[in-house]
Write an enzyme that holds these catalytic residues in place. Structure first.
Site, PDB file in Angstrom:
ATOM      1  CG  HIS A   1      36.015  35.610  38.505  1.00 43.22           C
ATOM      2  ND1 HIS A   1      35.539  36.168  39.673  1.00 43.22           N
ATOM      3  CD2 HIS A   1      34.926  35.468  37.699  1.00 43.22           C
ATOM      4  CE1 HIS A   1      34.237  36.354  39.583  1.00 43.22           C
ATOM      5  NE2 HIS A   1      33.845  35.931  38.382  1.00 43.22           N
TER       6      HIS A   1
ATOM      7  CG  ASP B   1      46.752  34.592  41.213  1.00 47.67           C
ATOM      8  OD1 ASP B   1      45.609  34.276  40.837  1.00 47.67           O
ATOM      9  OD2 ASP B   1      47.615  33.752  41.526  1.00 47.67           O
TER      10      ASP B   1
ATOM     11  CD  GLU C   1      34.843  35.623  33.873  1.00 44.12           C
ATOM     12  OE1 GLU C   1      33.838  34.883  33.867  1.00 44.12           O
ATOM     13  OE2 GLU C   1      34.793  36.851  33.680  1.00 44.12           O
TER      14      GLU C   1
END
Length: 540
Positions: A468, A513, A522
């Site tokens: 992310h 993932d 993230e």
């Protein structure tokens, strides 16, 4: 989203130091195993796993296979019950490239400058966020806001987290200078100043812009009012930027890291060191003038990361320690001693609990320069905390210091922060178990975990591929930006993607993932920074 089934046979996918302990994990009952040459299949070592033990965090039995007796450099795999592991190396200096990659990640986080192909490769992009920022609540007051590092998968820039990241890197350089002899390279590389100091200076120069010239306090953060869409490249994020109000936590972090920078940069640039120290002293005066300040809260119309922190004693404690260590001024020493009597965590390294940075600064000043009673007490507390972590490691199937409850948002930061603390305990206590346990945390990060993932993009046989991270999503490059440490398993399932796909999973398996999983996948500067510190210890 990754649909690859994890292997139950897991190793550090980068490798192992030739002279250190080496082991793999097998997520069921083990037995006889072989270490084979990856290219030929020839057996180099044979052994038997220890009996399997149920691992509560992973929800499976886990067997440990030790192959410390193999020290011959080469590329190998483990073979057991007809299965073969990822390839890995045994080498005298296996983490040098990884270390450079973890540090280079900070260049990719840079804001306010063009990332040129010469240094960024396919992840190059144009300069971003060059507009002046508006001081929140003062619409006619605008200030230079360019520079620094993007904080995470978004484009916000935050004083406290930025200070933690710089502190980790400066500590790493101070304690392990041999790890930073290699050139990254960076645009500023000059063969004189180590690249880690060039990179930290890029953030420090932005942090200086976060000091309110009217008061000496530090603005809490600089962000747009809301996050941009996930596929927006940084140069396309054109919403207005806001300096959010001064906070005590941010000001304490600012004072501390500037005092630290003044000490470390003194040998390379005296004028910059003076600038940092003057800024630190101005921030300290603000803290003295504002002894009781409410914790930071986002205004109602701000939706970016809050980094709220109601407790500012730890940041004041860190600031006093660094100012005392840098200046030797007894007034800072007395302030530190007074703060040391207060009740707050003194050996935590997170962005909210910064107390360990103050404790470590004081210990690193040495018994000859400090109050001997306080020095002895803090050293004892450090070693006691490290012994608690060792006890957790001994009961964990993968050898790390996380209990099932510790698999939280950013669990890999907890892993690396605790490895940092173990290495500091090794420095002050000398017990090799601390060092070996810290290395086990590195093994976990690089694939020897319940999911067989390398949690560092671009490194290992099976690295995370869909972080992310807005530039990695928006740049249309198949591979993500390399060298990024991702958050890791999060039993709280704090985003919709995790809630949809991970119900009922054991804590250490609560990871997917997927670029939509901001609560697990993230990246941030302060997850990379403790990883740089820890890996630095193992780089020759």
């Amino acid at each position: 989203m990754s649909a690859v089934k994890p292997r139950i046979l897991t190793v550090n996918q980068i490798g192992y130091p030739a002279s250190g302990p080496k082991s793999f994990r097998y997520a069921e009952a083990g037995g006889a195993f072989e270490v084979i040459h990856a290219s030929t299949g020839e057996v180099a070592f044979a052994g038997e796993t220890a009996p399997a033990r149920q691992d509560e965090a992973a929800g499976t039995p886990v067997s440990l296979g030790d192959f410390s007796g193999l020290s011959e450099p080469g590329t190998y795999r483990i073979r057991i019950n007809g299965e073969a592991s990822s390839p890995f190396v045994i080498a005298n200096n296996p983490y040098a490239d990884l270390h450079t990659g973890l540090l280079k990640a900070f260049y990719f986080f840079r804001c306010g400058c063009e990332l040129k192909e010469e240094f960024a490769g396919p992840w190059a992009h144009q300069a971003c966020h060059l507009a002046e920022g508006i001081v929140y609540g003062e619409p006619d007051r605008r200030r230079d806001s360019a520079g620094g590092w993007h904080d995470a998968g978004d484009y916000g820039k935050y004083t406290g987290p930025g200070a933690k990241a710089v502190a980790d890197l400066l500590l790493a350089y101070e304690l392990y200078p041999q790890a930073f002899r290699r050139t990254v390279p960076l645009p500023e590389s000059d063969g004189r100043t180590p690249d880690v100091l060039h990179e930290c200076r890029y953030e420090l120069e932005w942090l200086l812009k976060m000091q309110d010239e009217r008061t000496g306090g530090a603005f809490h953060k600089l962000t747009t009012k809301q996050f941009p869409a996930l596929d927006v490249m940084p140069e396309d994020d054109l919403a207005e930027l806001y300096f959010l109000p001064v906070s005590a936590a941010a000001t304490g972090c600012f004072a501390a890291v500037m005092a630290m920078a003044a000490r470390i940069y003194r040998l390379f640039d005296g004028a910059f060191a003076d600038l940092c120290l003057d800024a630190a002293k101005r921030a300290w005066r603000w803290l003295l003038d504002h002894p009781e300040v409410p914790g930071f809260k986002n205004p109602a119309d701000i939706g970016t990361g809050e980094y709220g922190d109601a407790q500012d004693l730890d940041e004041r404690y860190w600031a006093a320690a660094e100012l005392f260590r840098t200046t030797g001024d007894e007034a800072f020493h007395e302030a530190f001693r007074r703060l040391a009597l207060q009740q707050f965590p003194k050996f935590e390294l997170g962005w909210a609990d910064m107390g360990a940075y103050g404790s470590l600064a004081y210990l690193l000043d040495g018994p000859e320069n400090t109050d001997p009673t306080l020095y002895a007490r803090l050293k004892e507390e450090l070693l006691t905390e490290a012994d608690k972590l060792l006890a957790i490691c001994s009961g964990d199937g993968y050898g790390i210091s996380l209990t099932p409850a510790d698999y939280i948002w950013g669990s890999n930061m907890v892993v690396m922060n605790r490895a940092m603390l173990l290495l500091m305990a090794f420095r002050f206590g000398g017990k090799t178990e601390y060092e070996h346990a810290a290395l086990d945390h590195v093994h976990y990060l690089l694939g020897r975990n319940a999911l067989d993932y390398s949690y560092v993009t671009g490194y290992g046989d099976r690295p995370v591929m869909h972080p992310h991270h807005r530039p990695s999503v928006g740049d249309r490059v198949a591979e993500p930006v390399p060298g990024l440490v991702i958050g890791g398993p999060n039993r709280g399932l704090n985003d919709d993607c995790m809630m949809e796909h991970l119900q009922g999973e054991a804590p250490a398996r609560c990871f997917i993932d997927d670029e939509l999983s901001y609560a697990g996948n993230e990246v941030t500067i302060y997850w990379n920074s403790p990883a740089v510190f820890v890996v630095s210890h193992f780089v020759l």
